[in-house]
Write a protein that holds these residues in place. Structure first.
Motif, PDB file in Angstrom:
ATOM      1  N   SER A  56    -102.440 -87.077 -43.340  1.00  0.00           N
ATOM      2  CA  SER A  56    -102.911 -87.353 -44.606  1.00  0.00           C
ATOM      3  C   SER A  56    -102.840 -86.414 -45.646  1.00  0.00           C
ATOM      4  N   GLY A  57    -102.710 -86.354 -46.941  1.00  0.00           N
ATOM      5  CA  GLY A  57    -102.378 -85.569 -47.994  1.00  0.00           C
ATOM      6  C   GLY A  57    -101.980 -85.987 -49.305  1.00  0.00           C
ATOM      7  N   ASP A  58    -102.191 -85.179 -50.430  1.00  0.00           N
ATOM      8  CA  ASP A  58    -102.182 -85.519 -51.806  1.00  0.00           C
ATOM      9  C   ASP A  58    -100.726 -85.470 -52.016  1.00  0.00           C
ATOM     10  N   LEU A  59     -99.828 -86.266 -52.178  1.00  0.00           N
ATOM     11  CA  LEU A  59     -98.273 -86.375 -52.425  1.00  0.00           C
ATOM     12  C   LEU A  59     -98.103 -85.934 -53.762  1.00  0.00           C
ATOM     13  N   ARG A  60     -98.853 -85.357 -54.698  1.00  0.00           N
ATOM     14  CA  ARG A  60     -98.696 -84.829 -56.027  1.00  0.00           C
ATOM     15  C   ARG A  60     -98.336 -83.566 -55.971  1.00  0.00           C
ATOM     16  N   ASP A  61     -98.664 -82.843 -54.779  1.00  0.00           N
ATOM     17  CA  ASP A  61     -98.793 -81.480 -54.249  1.00  0.00           C
ATOM     18  C   ASP A  61     -97.324 -81.171 -53.706  1.00  0.00           C
ATOM     19  N   THR A  62     -96.420 -80.218 -54.101  1.00  0.00           N
ATOM     20  CA  THR A  62     -95.362 -80.109 -53.388  1.00  0.00           C
ATOM     21  C   THR A  62     -95.454 -79.553 -52.136  1.00  0.00           C
ATOM     22  N   GLU A  63     -96.438 -78.370 -51.649  1.00  0.00           N
ATOM     23  CA  GLU A  63     -96.608 -77.841 -50.639  1.00  0.00           C
ATOM     24  C   GLU A  63     -97.024 -78.959 -49.660  1.00  0.00           C
ATOM     25  N   VAL A  64     -98.005 -79.526 -50.038  1.00  0.00           N
ATOM     26  CA  VAL A  64     -98.431 -80.730 -49.208  1.00  0.00           C
ATOM     27  C   VAL A  64     -97.230 -81.687 -48.826  1.00  0.00           C
ATOM     28  N   VAL A  65     -96.456 -81.988 -49.563  1.00  0.00           N
ATOM     29  CA  VAL A  65     -95.194 -82.806 -49.243  1.00  0.00           C
ATOM     30  C   VAL A  65     -94.453 -82.223 -48.211  1.00  0.00           C
ATOM     31  N   ARG A  66     -94.165 -80.841 -48.536  1.00  0.00           N
ATOM     32  CA  ARG A  66     -93.341 -80.196 -47.555  1.00  0.00           C
ATOM     33  C   ARG A  66     -93.939 -80.234 -46.186  1.00  0.00           C
ATOM     34  N   SER A  67     -95.211 -79.862 -45.932  1.00  0.00           N
ATOM     35  CA  SER A  67     -95.983 -79.794 -44.755  1.00  0.00           C
ATOM     36  C   SER A  67     -95.881 -81.193 -44.138  1.00  0.00           C
ATOM     37  N   LEU A  68     -96.195 -82.374 -44.802  1.00  0.00           N
ATOM     38  CA  LEU A  68     -96.194 -83.561 -44.404  1.00  0.00           C
ATOM     39  C   LEU A  68     -94.746 -84.015 -43.808  1.00  0.00           C
ATOM     40  N   CYS A  69     -93.736 -83.720 -44.356  1.00  0.00           N
ATOM     41  CA  CYS A  69     -92.315 -83.886 -43.912  1.00  0.00           C
ATOM     42  C   CYS A  69     -92.113 -83.045 -42.601  1.00  0.00           C
ATOM     43  N   ARG A  70     -92.548 -81.654 -42.541  1.00  0.00           N
ATOM     44  CA  ARG A  70     -92.397 -81.004 -41.576  1.00  0.00           C
ATOM     45  C   ARG A  70     -92.937 -81.454 -40.257  1.00  0.00           C
ATOM     46  N   GLN A  71     -94.277 -81.887 -40.589  1.00  0.00           N
ATOM     47  CA  GLN A  71     -95.085 -82.340 -39.464  1.00  0.00           C
ATOM     48  C   GLN A  71     -94.351 -83.609 -38.767  1.00  0.00           C
ATOM     49  N   THR A  72     -93.955 -84.583 -39.699  1.00  0.00           N
ATOM     50  CA  THR A  72     -93.463 -85.741 -39.166  1.00  0.00           C
ATOM     51  C   THR A  72     -92.164 -85.587 -38.465  1.00  0.00           C
ATOM     52  N   HIS A  73     -91.151 -84.615 -38.869  1.00  0.00           N
ATOM     53  CA  HIS A  73     -89.966 -84.085 -38.313  1.00  0.00           C
ATOM     54  C   HIS A  73     -90.177 -83.475 -36.889  1.00  0.00           C
ATOM     55  N   GLU A  74     -91.280 -82.825 -36.876  1.00  0.00           N
ATOM     56  CA  GLU A  74     -91.799 -82.166 -35.436  1.00  0.00           C
ATOM     57  C   GLU A  74     -92.072 -83.101 -34.460  1.00  0.00           C
ATOM     58  N   ALA A  75     -92.966 -84.084 -34.917  1.00  0.00           N
ATOM     59  CA  ALA A  75     -93.740 -84.989 -34.200  1.00  0.00           C
ATOM     60  C   ALA A  75     -92.580 -86.323 -33.632  1.00  0.00           C
ATOM     61  N   LEU A  76     -91.844 -86.477 -34.640  1.00  0.00           N
ATOM     62  CA  LEU A  76     -90.925 -87.946 -34.389  1.00  0.00           C
ATOM     63  C   LEU A  76     -89.341 -87.754 -34.374  1.00  0.00           C
ATOM     64  N   GLY A  77     -89.237 -86.380 -34.958  1.00  0.00           N
ATOM     65  CA  GLY A  77     -87.663 -85.962 -35.321  1.00  0.00           C
ATOM     66  C   GLY A  77     -87.228 -86.456 -36.746  1.00  0.00           C
ATOM     67  N   PRO A  78     -85.927 -86.362 -37.219  1.00  0.00           N
ATOM     68  CA  PRO A  78     -85.463 -86.928 -38.498  1.00  0.00           C
ATOM     69  C   PRO A  78     -85.859 -88.051 -39.090  1.00  0.00           C
ATOM     70  N   ILE A  79     -86.254 -88.135 -40.442  1.00  0.00           N
ATOM     71  CA  ILE A  79     -86.792 -89.430 -40.890  1.00  0.00           C
ATOM     72  C   ILE A  79     -85.536 -89.883 -41.531  1.00  0.00           C
ATOM     73  N   ASP A  80     -85.032 -91.158 -40.950  1.00  0.00           N
ATOM     74  CA  ASP A  80     -84.088 -91.799 -41.569  1.00  0.00           C
ATOM     75  C   ASP A  80     -84.403 -92.871 -42.830  1.00  0.00           C
ATOM     76  N   ILE A  81     -85.672 -93.253 -42.827  1.00  0.00           N
ATOM     77  CA  ILE A  81     -86.033 -94.360 -43.808  1.00  0.00           C
ATOM     78  C   ILE A  81     -87.368 -93.942 -44.664  1.00  0.00           C
ATOM     79  N   LEU A  82     -87.089 -93.659 -45.920  1.00  0.00           N
ATOM     80  CA  LEU A  82     -88.405 -93.345 -46.678  1.00  0.00           C
ATOM     81  C   LEU A  82     -88.686 -94.681 -47.308  1.00  0.00           C
ATOM     82  N   VAL A  83     -89.955 -95.028 -47.006  1.00  0.00           N
ATOM     83  CA  VAL A  83     -90.477 -96.123 -48.006  1.00  0.00           C
ATOM     84  C   VAL A  83     -91.846 -95.523 -48.857  1.00  0.00           C
ATOM     85  N   SER A  84     -91.298 -95.253 -50.154  1.00  0.00           N
ATOM     86  CA  SER A  84     -92.135 -94.654 -50.974  1.00  0.00           C
ATOM     87  C   SER A  84     -92.830 -95.507 -51.662  1.00  0.00           C
TER      88      SER A  84
END
Length: 249
Positions: free
Chosen positions: A59-87
């Protein structure tokens, strides 16, 4: 049975809405590991996550740069590199033009355009490193058709199509495609909160369309799923309108 997205990891934003949840389900059924990004809808996210294999919910507010960075980092740590972004995340603020303030305008663009930029900017370096990636933005046929009381939303969606084309041009040499799926009138629960007379709205909508039924979230999900595959590797910079022929009316 192996699916066309086996071995791929997808991040779906706005994942608890009608479109986002259908997209997440379809990508998972096609073999992708899916990360669900949402904003404060923890109960719905938990129910959706429980129904999918190999998933993480954030969960996070995607209008916030730091939140986006944290969310992407958490996803990478949990699942590995993200191949597909559905925005997909966005809002649908209805407001008369004469009542629109600069704050209303800024909020519409931050949610419906800038957040998509932040996500793509954060994720494309890893896609570039492996030479493969899919960026799929969710636009709207209103970017072309127009409608009253939606100036900020429509402007942002038109900008999102432009951003998608720019990304296609810049990232294509790195093996990354970027495409926009633009839904027409899709029947989702949120619709009931933004129209006064859903039955009358449906009748007006069907009169515009070639296909005489309401669109379903699964129609949009099918288009997204195709664009995420290797079979769509020579398609980029395009807007695919999933609208039953509305734009022809």
């Amino acid at each position: 049975m192996p699916g066309p997205l086996n071995g791929r990891t997808a991040l779906v934003t706005g994942a608890t809405g009608g479109l986002g949840s259908a997209i997440a389900r379809r990508l998972a059924s096609d073999g992708a590991t899916v990360a669900l990004a949402h904003f404060g809808d923890d109960r719905t996210a938990a129910e959706l996550a429980a129904s999918l294999p190999a998933v993480v919910s954030l969960s996070g507010d995607l209008r916030d740069t730091e939140v986006v960075r944290s969310l992407c980092r958490q996803t990478h740590e949990a699942l590995g590199p993200i191949d597909i972004l559905v925005s997909n995340a966005g809002v649908y603020p209805r407001r008369r033009w004469t009542e629109t303030t600069p704050d209303h305008w800024d909020d519409a663009l931050a949610t419906n355009l800038t957040s998509h930029y932040l996500l793509a900017h954060e994720l494309t370096p890893a896609m570039t490193a492996v030479g493969w990636g899919r960026i799929i933005t969710i636009g709207s046929v209103l970017a072309m058709a127009g409608r009253h009381d939606l100036s900020g939303y429509i402007s942002a969606k038109a900008g999102l199509e432009g951003l998608t084309r720019a990304l296609a041009r810049e990232l294509g040499p790195s093996g990354i495609t970027a495409n926009c799926v633009a839904p027409g009138s899709i029947r989702v629960p949120a619709e009931d909160t933004v129209v006064d007379d859903a039955e009358a709205m449906t009748a007006r909508q069907l009169a515009r369309q070639c296909v005489q039924r309401r669109g379903r979230p699964e129609d949009v999900a099918a288009a997204v799923a195709f664009l995420a595959t290797d079979d769509a590797g020579f398609i980029t910079g395009q807007t695919l309108r999933v609208d039953g022929g509305w734009i022809l009316g």
